[in-house]
Design an enzyme around this catalytic site. Structure first.
Site, short mmCIF file in Angstrom:
data_model
loop_
_atom_site.label_atom_id
_atom_site.label_comp_id
_atom_site.label_asym_id
_atom_site.label_seq_id
_atom_site.Cartn_x
_atom_site.Cartn_y
_atom_site.Cartn_z
CG ASP A 1 32.49 -1.63 17.75
OD1 ASP A 1 33.27 -0.70 17.99
OD2 ASP A 1 31.60 -1.97 18.55
NE ARG B 1 35.54 6.32 13.06
CZ ARG B 1 35.37 5.78 14.27
NH1 ARG B 1 34.19 5.80 14.85
NH2 ARG B 1 36.38 5.23 14.91
CG HIS C 1 26.96 3.94 23.47
ND1 HIS C 1 28.26 4.08 23.87
CD2 HIS C 1 26.75 4.90 22.55
CE1 HIS C 1 28.82 5.07 23.22
NE2 HIS C 1 27.92 5.60 22.40
CG ASP D 1 30.46 -0.47 25.03
OD1 ASP D 1 30.95 -1.54 24.60
OD2 ASP D 1 30.67 0.64 24.51
#
Length: 95
Positions: free
Chosen positions: A53, A58, A72, A75
């Site tokens: 991902d 990017r 995050h 996660d």
């Protein structure tokens, strides 16, 4: 979209964990073999999506602070379900 990869990976982590919890509720009887295989496949897919991902964001130029926070957060949620799944697979509550 990178956030779709993140959410899809989380799905493949949460669903096998819930199936594991449902299939061996008492922590003393083993689950069917396919449940363990489903957990292994779910962890592999989650790790792959989690690795891809950021690279996808990017590459497409769509990285953002929200995307990073979303990654995050997913996660953190997946860590909870991975721990629960491990507890049930290893039958750690039967001590």
């Amino acid at each position: 979209a990178p956030n779709s990869l993140t959410l899809g990976g989380l799905f493949f982590m949460v669903v096998p964990a819930i199936i594991t919890i449902i299939s061996c509720q008492d922590l003393s009887s083993p689950a069917p073999q396919w449940v363990y295989l489903l957990n292994a496949i779910g962890i592999f897919i989650y790790q792959t999506c989690d690795a891809l991902d950021g690279k996808q964001a990017r590459r497409t130029g769509s990285q953002s602070s929200f995307g990073e926070l979303f990654d995050h957060g997913c996660d953190a949620i997946s860590t909870i379900f991975a721990a629960l799944s491990s507890i049930y697979v290893l039958q750690l509550g039967t001590g």
